[in-house]
Design a protein around this motif. Structure first.
Motif, short mmCIF file in Angstrom:
data_model
loop_
_atom_site.label_atom_id
_atom_site.label_comp_id
_atom_site.label_asym_id
_atom_site.label_seq_id
_atom_site.Cartn_x
_atom_site.Cartn_y
_atom_site.Cartn_z
N LYS A 174 10.11 -8.51 2.32
CA LYS A 174 9.68 -7.18 2.65
C LYS A 174 10.42 -6.69 3.84
O LYS A 174 10.95 -5.50 3.70
CB LYS A 174 8.19 -7.17 2.86
N LYS A 175 10.75 -7.50 4.93
CA LYS A 175 11.45 -7.03 5.88
C LYS A 175 12.83 -7.14 5.85
O LYS A 175 13.55 -6.03 6.39
CB LYS A 175 11.24 -7.83 7.22
N GLY B 63 12.90 -4.35 1.99
CA GLY B 63 11.98 -3.24 1.67
C GLY B 63 10.73 -3.69 0.88
O GLY B 63 10.88 -4.80 0.34
N GLU B 64 9.89 -2.66 0.82
CA GLU B 64 8.49 -2.91 -0.07
C GLU B 64 8.55 -3.29 -1.21
O GLU B 64 7.67 -4.31 -1.44
CB GLU B 64 7.70 -1.62 0.26
N PHE C 180 7.11 -6.92 -2.56
CA PHE C 180 6.16 -6.92 -3.50
C PHE C 180 6.41 -7.78 -4.55
O PHE C 180 5.51 -8.63 -5.02
CB PHE C 180 5.83 -5.78 -3.80
N GLU D 106 -2.43 -6.09 3.33
CA GLU D 106 -1.57 -4.83 3.44
C GLU D 106 -1.92 -3.97 2.30
O GLU D 106 -1.27 -2.82 2.35
CB GLU D 106 0.03 -5.34 3.26
N VAL E 264 -1.73 -4.41 -0.98
CA VAL E 264 -1.16 -4.11 -2.26
C VAL E 264 -1.46 -5.06 -3.21
O VAL E 264 -0.86 -5.25 -4.18
CB VAL E 264 0.57 -4.46 -1.76
N TYR F 253 2.97 -2.66 -8.68
CA TYR F 253 3.35 -2.06 -7.55
C TYR F 253 3.20 -0.72 -7.33
O TYR F 253 2.68 -0.03 -6.30
CB TYR F 253 4.93 -2.56 -7.16
N GLN G 44 0.92 2.02 -4.84
CA GLN G 44 1.73 2.96 -3.86
C GLN G 44 1.10 4.10 -3.99
O GLN G 44 0.70 5.02 -3.18
CB GLN G 44 3.26 3.06 -4.39
#
Length: 442
Positions: A83-84, A87-88, A92, A312, A314, A434, A438
């Motif tokens: 993720k870092k 990206g998200e 995910f 988080e 999700v 996902y 969102q």
């Protein structure tokens, strides 16, 4: 049951971390895969080399992930790293794959093997294997629901015990074996793949899998920037020594063609040569303990990733619930429940093979993360913290890790194309999930 913003307790030291690595890697593979690796390699020299090279590739991966993990010392492991780094969305899908495919399938597979051996040892009819598996998972999950020091102590104990049969096989083979461990070749027995060194390495890499589960416990390790790399590195070194040592001992004790013919019965044969029928029974107990420790290590690590994703927003919120012992109780029992379903309705072997392929996709991307992080440092003019772990022999070690990952993926694609396609379908199911979260979290 509490649902507030609690943090998991940082109570695990480096010895617990090492025990988790050893305990989750050393299960049944080293005992039951000797014949397959030897036949595929085509001879004892190549067989030993396959186990060693597989270990070195795994160590390269462990060293590479250690640098990433030391800089991102959070609960969630590869999910958080991806993720870092990417990206998200990619993060995910990484977490989704582990939650929905990898963790339940691997836990179900280990539990099924344990239950089969348990039933055979005590003379219980095989139709009771699913029941034994469910009971085993309930007991292990219940233990993990209390303070993590209990499960940690169990992990250290079982890891210590599981090294006993390994040491016995090594010592007997080296000092009392009558065969020649080196220079033997395998006559064609059953497999048309005999002599394929690449596939032999691939088989050992599957046996080495499991070391990355420690990264899921980053939020519960004391001083994770130092202890995570130490635990992964020293744990893997012990595993490599154990795997190569057991292999040499078995090659020294039993002729190559007999090893291939005996297949999964090789350890029992060596034990009986050393100690008679009692030796076979003792070895079975040692393997049962080994597999119980492996199962505990996975139940100790995998639910932390479920917890991190739920925390988080999700995954369903109830999965972030923790109890008074500060254990992720909902994630624990949900993971166990999914594994129980697989034990009853699915072929755990096939699912675990698929899961291993999928997880190596994300291993490869995580290995590449070292280059991304270092480029970002140079771009931002920021020097790396001197206290953080840095992978030695950079960039050679990460390149070896990436090459090993590509080796696994390409060979699996060639050998099991239909399984690869199905695995991508399971990963793709995570895409609408996902986007649902969102929209929900806006």
């Amino acid at each position: 049951m509490e649902t507030g913003k609690h943090e998991l307790r940082r109570s695990m030291g480096v010895w617990t971390g090492i025990s988790v690595v050893i305990g989750t890697v050393i299960g049944s593979g080293i005992f039951f895969k000797q014949g397959q690796v030897l036949e595929t390699a085509g001879g004892t020299n190549a067989g030993l080399a396959a186990w060693l090279i597989g270990g070195l590739i795994t160590l390269a991966g462990g060293l590479t992930v250690s640098e990433v993990g030391s800089r991102i010392p959070e609960t969630g492991g590869i999910y958080v790293y991806m993720k870092k780094l990417y990206g998200e969305f990619v993060g995910f899908l990484t977490g989704w794959t582990q939650v929905a495919i990898y963790a339940p399938a691997i836990i179900a597979s280990v539990t099924a093997y344990f239950s089969q051996l348990f039933a055979d040892f005590f003379g219980i009819p095989m139709q009771w294997v699913p029941v034994i598996g469910i009971i085993t998972l309930i007991l292990i999950t219940t233990m993990n629901s209390f303070d993590n020091r209990i499960a940690s102590a169990f992990q250290v104990t079982t890891t210590s015990i599981k090294l006993i049969p390994i040491a016995a096989l090594i010592i007997f083979g080296m000092f009392f074996g009558k065969a020649d461990a080196l220079g033997q070749t395998v006559a064609h027995v059953t497999s048309t793949a005999s002599g394929n060194f690449g596939l032999a390495i691939l088989a050992t890499l599957f046996a080495y899998d499991g070391w990355a589960t420690l990264a899921n416990l980053g939020g519960e390790l004391k001083n994770p920037s130092k202890n995570l790399p130490r635990a992964i590195i020293f744990g893997l070194l012990i595993v490599i020594l154990a795997y190569v040592g057991v292999t040499y001992g078995i090659y020294q004790a039993v002729p190559a063609n007999q090893i291939v013919a005996l297949d999964s019965q090789v350890p029992y044969t060596v034990a009986k040569q050393a100690f008679g029928q009692v030796g076979g029974k003792l070895l079975a107990i040692g393997i049962l303990v080994s597999m119980a420790g492996t199962l505990n290590g996975k139940m100790l690590a995998f639910p932390r990733m479920v917890y991190a994703m739920a925390d988080e927003g999700v995954l369903p919120r109830f999965l972030k619930r923790i109890n008074k012992a500060k254990e992720p109780i909902a994630a624990l029992w949900t993971t166990a429940g999914l594994a129980m379903i697989l034990i009853v309705i699915s072929g755990a072997d096939w699912l675990s093979d698929m899961a291993v392929f999928v997880i190596w996709l994300f291993y490869a991307a995580t290995f590449c993360g070292v280059f991304i992080l270092r480029v970002q440092d140079r771009k931002n003019g920021v020097e790396q913290d001197a206290t953080l772990f840095k992978v030695p022999l950079y960039p050679l070690v990460p390149i070896i890790a990436i090459g090993g990952a590509l080796f696994v993926l390409i060979n699996t694609l060639i050998a099991s194309f239909s399984m690869v396609l199905i695995s991508f379908v399971f990963v793709a199911i995570g895409i609408p999930v996902y986007y649902y979260y969102q929209v929900k979290n806006k």
